[in-house]
Design an enzyme around this catalytic site. Structure first.
Site, PDB file in Angstrom:
ATOM      1  N   SER A 171      12.790 -55.216  31.983  1.00  0.00           N
ATOM      2  CA  SER A 171      13.187 -56.618  31.876  1.00  0.00           C
ATOM      3  C   SER A 171      12.321 -57.330  30.847  1.00  0.00           C
ATOM      4  CB  SER A 171      13.039 -57.305  33.228  1.00  0.00           C
ATOM      5  OG  SER A 171      13.142 -58.707  33.032  1.00  0.00           O
TER       6      SER A 171
ATOM      7  N   HIS B 206      17.131 -55.119  29.957  1.00  0.00           N
ATOM      8  CA  HIS B 206      17.597 -56.142  30.900  1.00  0.00           C
ATOM      9  C   HIS B 206      17.164 -57.510  30.389  1.00  0.00           C
ATOM     10  CE1 HIS B 206      18.794 -57.497  34.972  1.00  0.00           C
ATOM     11  NE2 HIS B 206      17.744 -58.300  34.930  1.00  0.00           N
TER      12      HIS B 206
ATOM     13  N   ASP C 200      17.169 -61.486  31.102  1.00  0.00           N
ATOM     14  CA  ASP C 200      17.278 -62.495  32.156  1.00  0.00           C
ATOM     15  C   ASP C 200      17.494 -63.880  31.560  1.00  0.00           C
ATOM     16  OD1 ASP C 200      16.848 -61.028  34.680  1.00  0.00           O
ATOM     17  OD2 ASP C 200      14.881 -60.566  33.822  1.00  0.00           O
TER      18      ASP C 200
ATOM     19  N   MET D 188      18.139 -67.704  32.211  1.00  0.00           N
ATOM     20  CA  MET D 188      17.951 -68.695  33.283  1.00  0.00           C
ATOM     21  C   MET D 188      18.077 -70.101  32.712  1.00  0.00           C
ATOM     22  SD  MET D 188      14.683 -67.121  35.303  1.00  0.00           S
ATOM     23  CE  MET D 188      14.449 -65.354  35.524  1.00  0.00           C
TER      24      MET D 188
ATOM     25  N   HIS E  14      21.749 -60.464  32.425  1.00  0.00           N
ATOM     26  CA  HIS E  14      21.740 -60.989  33.793  1.00  0.00           C
ATOM     27  C   HIS E  14      21.761 -62.511  33.721  1.00  0.00           C
ATOM     28  CE1 HIS E  14      19.278 -61.252  37.838  1.00  0.00           C
ATOM     29  NE2 HIS E  14      20.486 -61.759  37.950  1.00  0.00           N
TER      30      HIS E  14
ATOM     31  N   MET F  16      21.631 -65.958  35.136  1.00  0.00           N
ATOM     32  CA  MET F  16      21.227 -66.785  36.280  1.00  0.00           C
ATOM     33  C   MET F  16      21.420 -68.234  35.844  1.00  0.00           C
ATOM     34  SD  MET F  16      17.920 -64.514  37.382  1.00  0.00           S
ATOM     35  CE  MET F  16      17.849 -63.767  35.754  1.00  0.00           C
TER      36      MET F  16
ATOM     37  N   MET G 128      19.836 -58.233  44.347  1.00  0.00           N
ATOM     38  CA  MET G 128      18.498 -58.772  44.055  1.00  0.00           C
ATOM     39  C   MET G 128      17.533 -58.372  45.174  1.00  0.00           C
ATOM     40  SD  MET G 128      18.536 -60.325  41.114  1.00  0.00           S
ATOM     41  CE  MET G 128      16.822 -60.868  41.223  1.00  0.00           C
TER      42      MET G 128
ATOM     43  N   GLY H  35      14.429 -65.759  39.560  1.00  0.00           N
ATOM     44  CA  GLY H  35      13.698 -66.852  38.917  1.00  0.00           C
ATOM     45  C   GLY H  35      12.420 -66.430  38.235  1.00  0.00           C
ATOM     46  N   PHE H  36      11.736 -65.455  38.827  1.00  0.00           N
ATOM     47  CA  PHE H  36      10.424 -65.098  38.292  1.00  0.00           C
ATOM     48  C   PHE H  36      10.155 -63.602  38.417  1.00  0.00           C
ATOM     49  CE2 PHE H  36      10.410 -69.430  39.831  1.00  0.00           C
ATOM     50  CZ  PHE H  36       9.916 -70.132  38.738  1.00  0.00           C
ATOM     51  N   GLY H  37       9.381 -63.080  37.470  1.00  0.00           N
ATOM     52  CA  GLY H  37       8.937 -61.694  37.563  1.00  0.00           C
ATOM     53  C   GLY H  37       7.713 -61.612  38.463  1.00  0.00           C
ATOM     54  N   GLY H  38       7.321 -60.385  38.772  1.00  0.00           N
ATOM     55  CA  GLY H  38       6.062 -60.165  39.470  1.00  0.00           C
ATOM     56  C   GLY H  38       6.049 -60.490  40.955  1.00  0.00           C
TER      57      GLY H  38
ATOM     58  N   ASP I 277      16.972 -55.246  41.375  1.00  0.00           N
ATOM     59  CA  ASP I 277      16.181 -56.048  40.432  1.00  0.00           C
ATOM     60  C   ASP I 277      15.166 -56.877  41.207  1.00  0.00           C
ATOM     61  OD1 ASP I 277      15.259 -57.614  38.336  1.00  0.00           O
ATOM     62  OD2 ASP I 277      17.137 -58.698  38.048  1.00  0.00           O
ATOM     63  N   GLY I 278      13.888 -56.607  40.912  1.00  0.00           N
ATOM     64  CA  GLY I 278      12.813 -57.380  41.524  1.00  0.00           C
ATOM     65  C   GLY I 278      11.855 -56.509  42.308  1.00  0.00           C
ATOM     66  N   GLY I 279      10.617 -56.473  41.862  1.00  0.00           N
ATOM     67  CA  GLY I 279       9.585 -55.746  42.594  1.00  0.00           C
ATOM     68  C   GLY I 279       9.695 -54.237  42.537  1.00  0.00           C
TER      69      GLY I 279
ATOM     70  N   GLY J 213      10.255 -55.147  35.426  1.00  0.00           N
ATOM     71  CA  GLY J 213       9.553 -56.025  34.494  1.00  0.00           C
ATOM     72  C   GLY J 213       8.083 -55.694  34.467  1.00  0.00           C
ATOM     73  N   SER J 214       7.359 -56.185  35.448  1.00  0.00           N
ATOM     74  CA  SER J 214       5.903 -55.990  35.453  1.00  0.00           C
ATOM     75  C   SER J 214       5.486 -54.523  35.518  1.00  0.00           C
ATOM     76  CB  SER J 214       5.252 -56.798  36.577  1.00  0.00           C
ATOM     77  OG  SER J 214       6.109 -56.955  37.663  1.00  0.00           O
TER      78      SER J 214
HETATM   79  C1  DX5 Z   1      13.962 -62.129  38.351  1.00  0.00           C
HETATM   80  C2  DX5 Z   1      14.575 -61.274  37.287  1.00  0.00           C
HETATM   81  C3  DX5 Z   1      14.013 -59.913  37.169  1.00  0.00           C
HETATM   82  C4  DX5 Z   1      12.533 -59.845  36.882  1.00  0.00           C
HETATM   83  C5  DX5 Z   1      11.978 -58.644  37.575  1.00  0.00           C
HETATM   84  O1  DX5 Z   1      14.765 -63.252  38.546  1.00  0.00           O
HETATM   85  O2  DX5 Z   1      15.969 -61.136  37.530  1.00  0.00           O
HETATM   86  O3  DX5 Z   1      14.747 -59.184  36.209  1.00  0.00           O
HETATM   87  O4  DX5 Z   1      12.233 -59.755  35.532  1.00  0.00           O
HETATM   88  O5  DX5 Z   1      10.586 -58.618  37.386  1.00  0.00           O
HETATM   89  P1  DX5 Z   1       9.649 -57.647  38.232  1.00  0.00           P
HETATM   90  O6  DX5 Z   1      10.080 -56.238  37.939  1.00  0.00           O
HETATM   91  O7  DX5 Z   1       8.288 -57.967  37.728  1.00  0.00           O
HETATM   92  O8  DX5 Z   1       9.852 -58.016  39.671  1.00  0.00           O
HETATM   93 ZN    ZN Z   2      17.106 -59.757  36.245  1.00  0.00          ZN
END
Ligand code: DX5
Ligand code: ZN
Length: 217
Positions: A9, A34, A36, A38, A67, A69, A140, A145-148, A174-176, A196-197
Site C-alpha cells: 500500500s 494498492h 488508497d 481518501m 481502493h 474510500m 477490511m 483511514g490509516f495505516g499501521g 487490508d489492514g494489519g 503497508g507498514s
Molecule cells: C487503510 C488502508 C490500508 C492501509 C494498510 O484504510 O486501506 O490499505 O494502508 O496499512 P497497514 O498494512 O499498515 O495496516
Molecule cells: Zn486500502
C-alpha cells in the site's frame, strides 16, 4: 482460490517520492500496487486522487489496485479509468444501493476489474447481491483511514463466509497484515493481501514481500 497476490500500500510510502517508491515495489517483487484514495468524508483522512495515480503510471507497469474510500465513488469512475486503474474497489457503504450495480457494470465495461469492500462493522451479507458482478471482495481488517493499525482477526469469518457462499473470485484483506497475521487470513480463504507498514517499514522490502508470500502459502 487463485495465486497469492501481495499488494504493497502506497499509503505507507514517502509522499514526496511516490514514483520512486512505486518503482521500488515493482523491483521488490510486488504483484499489485494498492492505492488508497481518501476524501476526508467517507474516512477521516485525505490522501490523493486520480491525478497522482495518473502520474504514478509513468513509473511502474504494476497492476493498479485502486481502493476508493470516498463518498459516492460513482461520480469519479471515469477519472480513475483514465488515470490507469486496473481494478477499482468501491465501499458498499459509500453510496446508495441503487448506484452499485450500474457502477460495477461501468467498471467492467471499461475493461477493469470490479470490487466491493466492507468495513469492519458491515456484514458480508451486504455484498452478496452483487457477487456475480464482482472480480474481488475486500474485507477490511482495520477501520479504513490509516495505516499501521492492529489486525482484527475477528474479521476472518467474513472471508470464510464468502468462500462458503462459493465465491470464486479474489478475496482481499487490508489492514494489519504482517508475517504473523497473514497465515490466518490465508487459511480463512483470502488470496490477496494488502500490506503497508509491513513492507515499507522493513529494511528490505523484497525480503518482506517474500516472507509474506511464504507465510500465506
Ligand atoms: C487503510 C488502508 C490500508 C492501509 C494498510 O484504510 O486501506 O490499505 O494502508 O496499512 P497497514 O498494512 O499498515 O495496516
Ligand atoms: Zn486500502
Amino acid at each position: 482460490m487463485g495465486k497469492i497476490l501481495i499488494a504493497p500500500s502506497m499509503l505507507s510510502g514517502d509522499f514526496g517520492r511516490l514514483g520512486e517508491d512505486a518503482a521500488r515495489m515493482e523491483r521488490a517483487g510486488a504483484d499489485w500496487l494498492h492505492l488508497d484514495v481518501m476524501d476526508g468524508q467517507f474516512v477521516p483522512n485525505i490522501t490523493f486522487g486520480a491525478p497522482v495515480i495518473r502520474a504514478l503510471r509513468a513509473h511502474t507497469t504494476l497492476f493498479f489496485d485502486v481502493h476508493l474510500m470516498i463518498d459516492r465513488p460513482e461520480r469519479y469512475l471515469e477519472d480513475f479509468f483514465a488515470a490507469g486503474a486496473d481494478l477499482i474497489t468501491m465501499h458498499v457503504e459509500s453510496t446508495q444501493p441503487q448506484h452499485i450495480a450500474p457502477a460495477l457494470a461501468k467498471i467492467r465495461a471499461a475493461g477493469k476489474k470490479a470490487a466491493l469492500g466492507v468495513k469492519p462493522g458491515t456484514p458480508v451479507a451486504c455484498v452478496v447481491p452483487w457477487l456475480p458482478q464482482l472480480d474481488m471482495v475486500l474485507v477490511m481488517t482495520v477501520e479504513p483511514g490509516f495505516g499501521g493499525q492492529a489486525f482484527m482477526a475477528d474479521m476472518l469469518p467474513k472471508v470464510a463466509a464468502l468462500r462458503a457462499q462459493g465465491f470464486a473470485g479474489i478475496v482481499q484483506v487490508d489492514g494489519g497484515i504482517s508475517g504473523t497475521t497473514i497465515a490466518a487470513a490465508a487459511a480463512a480463504g483470502a488470496d490477496c493481501f494488502v500490506a503497508g507498514s509491513a513492507v515499507f517499514g522493513a529494511d528490505d522490502p523484497a525480503q518482506a514481500i517474500a516472507a509474506l508470500r511464504q507465510n500465506a502459502a
